[in-house]
Write a protein that holds these residues in place. Structure first.
Motif, PDB file in Angstrom:
ATOM      1  N   UNK A  68      22.837 -16.058   3.538  1.00  0.00           N
ATOM      2  CA  UNK A  68      23.513 -17.161   4.621  1.00  0.00           C
ATOM      3  C   UNK A  68      23.714 -18.482   3.962  1.00  0.00           C
ATOM      4  N   UNK A  69      24.708 -19.319   4.072  1.00  0.00           N
ATOM      5  CA  UNK A  69      25.023 -20.549   3.281  1.00  0.00           C
ATOM      6  C   UNK A  69      24.833 -20.595   2.014  1.00  0.00           C
ATOM      7  N   UNK A  70      24.814 -19.451   1.279  1.00  0.00           N
ATOM      8  CA  UNK A  70      24.591 -19.591  -0.297  1.00  0.00           C
ATOM      9  C   UNK A  70      24.584 -18.671  -1.110  1.00  0.00           C
ATOM     10  N   UNK A  71      23.539 -17.964  -1.350  1.00  0.00           N
ATOM     11  CA  UNK A  71      23.256 -17.190  -2.575  1.00  0.00           C
ATOM     12  C   UNK A  71      23.857 -15.666  -2.204  1.00  0.00           C
ATOM     13  N   UNK A  72      24.368 -15.138  -3.265  1.00  0.00           N
ATOM     14  CA  UNK A  72      25.070 -13.705  -3.167  1.00  0.00           C
ATOM     15  C   UNK A  72      24.713 -12.883  -4.212  1.00  0.00           C
ATOM     16  N   UNK A  73      24.623 -11.446  -3.957  1.00  0.00           N
ATOM     17  CA  UNK A  73      24.400 -10.537  -4.876  1.00  0.00           C
ATOM     18  C   UNK A  73      25.379  -9.648  -5.066  1.00  0.00           C
ATOM     19  N   UNK A  74      25.305  -8.763  -6.172  1.00  0.00           N
ATOM     20  CA  UNK A  74      26.348  -7.604  -6.360  1.00  0.00           C
ATOM     21  C   UNK A  74      25.453  -6.468  -6.737  1.00  0.00           C
ATOM     22  N   UNK A  75      25.910  -5.310  -6.300  1.00  0.00           N
ATOM     23  CA  UNK A  75      25.399  -4.145  -6.346  1.00  0.00           C
ATOM     24  C   UNK A  75      25.965  -3.576  -7.789  1.00  0.00           C
ATOM     25  N   UNK A  76      25.303  -3.097  -8.704  1.00  0.00           N
ATOM     26  CA  UNK A  76      26.020  -2.689  -9.869  1.00  0.00           C
ATOM     27  C   UNK A  76      24.876  -1.361 -10.230  1.00  0.00           C
ATOM     28  N   UNK A  77      25.802  -0.187 -10.871  1.00  0.00           N
ATOM     29  CA  UNK A  77      25.234   0.963 -11.360  1.00  0.00           C
ATOM     30  C   UNK A  77      25.078   0.583 -12.951  1.00  0.00           C
ATOM     31  N   UNK A  78      23.843   0.836 -13.663  1.00  0.00           N
ATOM     32  CA  UNK A  78      23.600   0.493 -14.909  1.00  0.00           C
ATOM     33  C   UNK A  78      23.021   1.882 -15.551  1.00  0.00           C
ATOM     34  N   UNK A  79      23.618   2.409 -16.745  1.00  0.00           N
ATOM     35  CA  UNK A  79      23.147   3.432 -17.744  1.00  0.00           C
ATOM     36  C   UNK A  79      23.701   4.590 -17.345  1.00  0.00           C
ATOM     37  N   UNK A  80      23.259   5.689 -18.110  1.00  0.00           N
ATOM     38  CA  UNK A  80      23.711   7.005 -18.036  1.00  0.00           C
ATOM     39  C   UNK A  80      22.621   7.896 -18.307  1.00  0.00           C
ATOM     40  N   UNK A  81      22.414   8.801 -17.155  1.00  0.00           N
ATOM     41  CA  UNK A  81      21.365   9.498 -16.883  1.00  0.00           C
ATOM     42  C   UNK A  81      21.681  11.252 -16.411  1.00  0.00           C
ATOM     43  N   UNK A  82      21.023  11.931 -16.693  1.00  0.00           N
ATOM     44  CA  UNK A  82      21.255  13.336 -16.313  1.00  0.00           C
ATOM     45  C   UNK A  82      21.062  13.390 -14.777  1.00  0.00           C
ATOM     46  N   UNK A  83      22.038  13.986 -14.247  1.00  0.00           N
ATOM     47  CA  UNK A  83      22.180  13.850 -12.737  1.00  0.00           C
ATOM     48  C   UNK A  83      23.148  15.142 -12.329  1.00  0.00           C
ATOM     49  N   UNK A  84      22.556  15.615 -11.158  1.00  0.00           N
ATOM     50  CA  UNK A  84      23.029  17.003 -10.374  1.00  0.00           C
ATOM     51  C   UNK A  84      23.892  16.403  -9.390  1.00  0.00           C
ATOM     52  N   UNK A  85      25.404  16.783  -9.242  1.00  0.00           N
ATOM     53  CA  UNK A  85      26.307  16.310  -8.283  1.00  0.00           C
ATOM     54  C   UNK A  85      25.446  16.849  -7.034  1.00  0.00           C
ATOM     55  N   UNK A  86      25.579  15.730  -5.950  1.00  0.00           N
ATOM     56  CA  UNK A  86      26.268  14.591  -5.816  1.00  0.00           C
ATOM     57  C   UNK A  86      25.605  13.357  -6.374  1.00  0.00           C
ATOM     58  N   UNK A  87      24.464  13.454  -6.825  1.00  0.00           N
ATOM     59  CA  UNK A  87      23.939  12.404  -7.423  1.00  0.00           C
ATOM     60  C   UNK A  87      24.377  11.513  -8.262  1.00  0.00           C
ATOM     61  N   UNK A  88      24.211  10.344  -8.443  1.00  0.00           N
ATOM     62  CA  UNK A  88      24.860   9.506  -9.231  1.00  0.00           C
ATOM     63  C   UNK A  88      24.247   9.765 -10.739  1.00  0.00           C
ATOM     64  N   UNK A  89      25.007   9.274 -11.920  1.00  0.00           N
ATOM     65  CA  UNK A  89      24.538   9.348 -13.158  1.00  0.00           C
ATOM     66  C   UNK A  89      23.824   7.999 -13.778  1.00  0.00           C
ATOM     67  N   UNK A  90      24.008   7.007 -12.781  1.00  0.00           N
ATOM     68  CA  UNK A  90      23.194   5.768 -13.074  1.00  0.00           C
ATOM     69  C   UNK A  90      22.366   5.367 -12.102  1.00  0.00           C
ATOM     70  N   UNK A  91      21.710   4.148 -12.408  1.00  0.00           N
ATOM     71  CA  UNK A  91      20.663   3.590 -11.350  1.00  0.00           C
ATOM     72  C   UNK A  91      21.409   2.413 -10.934  1.00  0.00           C
ATOM     73  N   UNK A  92      21.186   2.303  -9.535  1.00  0.00           N
ATOM     74  CA  UNK A  92      21.679   1.236  -8.804  1.00  0.00           C
ATOM     75  C   UNK A  92      20.799  -0.267  -8.799  1.00  0.00           C
ATOM     76  N   UNK A  93      21.376  -1.284  -8.950  1.00  0.00           N
ATOM     77  CA  UNK A  93      20.439  -2.339  -8.800  1.00  0.00           C
ATOM     78  C   UNK A  93      21.431  -3.584  -8.295  1.00  0.00           C
ATOM     79  N   UNK A  94      20.319  -4.537  -7.498  1.00  0.00           N
ATOM     80  CA  UNK A  94      21.172  -5.863  -7.067  1.00  0.00           C
ATOM     81  C   UNK A  94      20.803  -6.992  -7.953  1.00  0.00           C
TER      82      UNK A  94
END
Length: 443
Positions: A68-94
């Motif tokens: 509110x009134x100012x600071x903003x975040x983006x959500x990004x996925x970073x890296x490549x990891x072993x994952x079984x569908x439907x799990x993502x192959x990256x870790x998510x961070x703000x």
């Protein structure tokens, strides 16, 4: 993907059931801390002699979360990891988006090693050693690595500020995943970022809030995200900020940047060596259509961008106005409100440092607009953004106050006074383009 308001229960930074007074106090505290940090940053700037790299063109739309009134975040996925569908192959961070920072950095697992420090996060730091796509950049073998900028065999980045903040990181390349124009995550390979292994005097929230892992650098330097990824971004990005909750808004790049049908106001961006901020030439200020008698030298940039001037900053909530101009605005408003005899000047609010306040009354008198006269372009601040309701002063009165904070060093145009405008940062032409916009309409 749904945009999450920071104060909604769905937000990763949900502060709980706080009062309006607490919310305003948090905003002002954050703004003051931000202005202080910017001051320290300008006082401790180092050399940032870095070059750009090029990758394939893509449209990306990082998900913006409204603070509110100012600071903003983006959500990004970073890296490549072993994952079984439907799990993502990256870790998510703000990550905080920051037009005043050049380096994108993320807290990494080496901060847990003896002698290093982490800031607290709810999720573990990024496990870079387990990512299949992580590459630490070798010393002196990359255009972003400055001579002698090494930690062992790897290129390092050391950022230290006069307030004691320290971020030590290894410059690295990694796959980043962003929300795209297709609505699905889209992978950008080889994003150069700082894998932070030692971070001191930084805290990104209270115990239940620790979900922010770093910064997305949008400042002006070739290592910043819009410039290092210039082939896909076209060195152009836009933001359209809104103060409303649960409204989708996007950080857009390149050809994904919209062109409003009513045309754009254009002013030049002014850059200085090693200074990442987006300066504009502020020439004058008008209130209620009357230009104020302010010496133009008040707005001048001095000492190669390290003092004076006016710059845009999406990390600051409220606008900071250099003291002589602030005094002129206050003096005019005091005269303006004298025409309403039932309006009573109030004291200062108990928390926020607003200096001009009046007792709240219903209905309010007609409130004026304020115009920033930039070189060749005017930015009009509407009354609903120029003033803010505050509860209350020492006598228990509700107040409405001028939502500016005086500053002795410079003018910083905060995000509250950028709302409902589309701002386009054209770094090719070194221009800031803007136009009024209903930012609730997917801008």
């Amino acid at each position: 993907m749904e945009l999450i308001h920071v104060d909604s229960p769905a937000s990763p930074l949900y502060p709980g059931n706080i009062s309006y007074e607490e919310e305003i106090q948090r905003l002002t505290d954050r703004s003051i801390a931000r202005a202080q940090h910017l001051h320290y940053t300008l006082a401790s700037l180092g050399n940032n002699n870095v070059s750009q790299t090029i990758i394939n063109p893509l449209d990306i739309r990082p998900k913006l979360e409204f603070y509110p009134y100012g600071s903003y975040l983006v959500q990004v996925g970073i890296g490549t990891f072993d994952a079984t569908f439907p799990a993502r192959s990256f870790n998510t961070y703000y990550l905080y988006t920051d037009t005043g920072s050049i380096l994108t950095w993320v807290l990494c697992e080496d901060c847990l090693k003896p002698g290093n420090q982490c800031f607290q996060t709810k999720e573990p730091p990024f496990p870079n050693s387990k990512s299949k796509s992580y590459v630490a950049l070798c010393c002196n073998q990359n255009p972003f690595c400055k001579t002698g900028q090494c930690t062992g065999p790897y290129c390092s980045q050391h950022d230290e500020y006069m307030d004691g903040t320290v971020v030590n990181s290894i410059l690295s390349a990694e796959n980043f995943n962003f929300l795209s124009s297709s609505g699905q995550p889209l992978m950008i390979p080889g994003v150069v970022f700082g894998c932070a292994y030692d971070v001191r005097k930084i805290s990104f929230g209270r115990r239940e809030e620790f979900k922010v892992a770093g910064l997305l650098g949008l400042g002006y330097a070739s290592i910043s995200f819009p410039l290092q990824q210039s082939y896909q971004t076209g060195k152009v990005f836009s933001m359209c900020l809104t103060r409303q909750r649960e409204i989708q808004t996007y950080l857009r790049f390149g050809k994904d940047v919209p062109t409003p049908p009513g045309g754009l106001r254009v002013t030049k961006l002014v850059f200085f060596k090693d200074v990442p901020y987006y300066y504009v030439n502020l020439l004058a200020i008008s209130v209620h259509g009357q230009k104020l008698l302010i010496d133009p030298n008040v707005f001048a940039v001095r000492n190669q961008g390290t003092s004076g001037g006016c710059f845009m900053d999406n990390g600051t909530s409220f606008t900071f106005l250099i003291r002589p101009a602030f005094n002129a605005v206050v003096q005019f408003l005091e005269m303006y409100f004298m025409r309403f005899p039932h309006l009573i000047k109030g004291g200062r609010p108990l928390g926020p440092p607003f200096e001009l306040c009046y007792k709240w009354m219903t209905p309010l008198p007609p409130l004026p607009t304020l115009t920033f006269h930039f070189e060749n372009a005017d930015l009009v601040i509407n009354p609903e953004d120029l003033f803010i309701k505050v509860n209350a002063d020492q006598q228990g009165n509700d107040l409405f106050c001028l939502a500016f904070i005086a500053n002795d060093a410079r003018t910083i145009l905060g995000s509250m006074h950028q709302s409902n405008y589309l701002f386009i940062y054209d770094l090719n032409q070194k221009l800031l383009k803007f136009a009024p916009e209903d930012c609730s309409k997917n801008s």
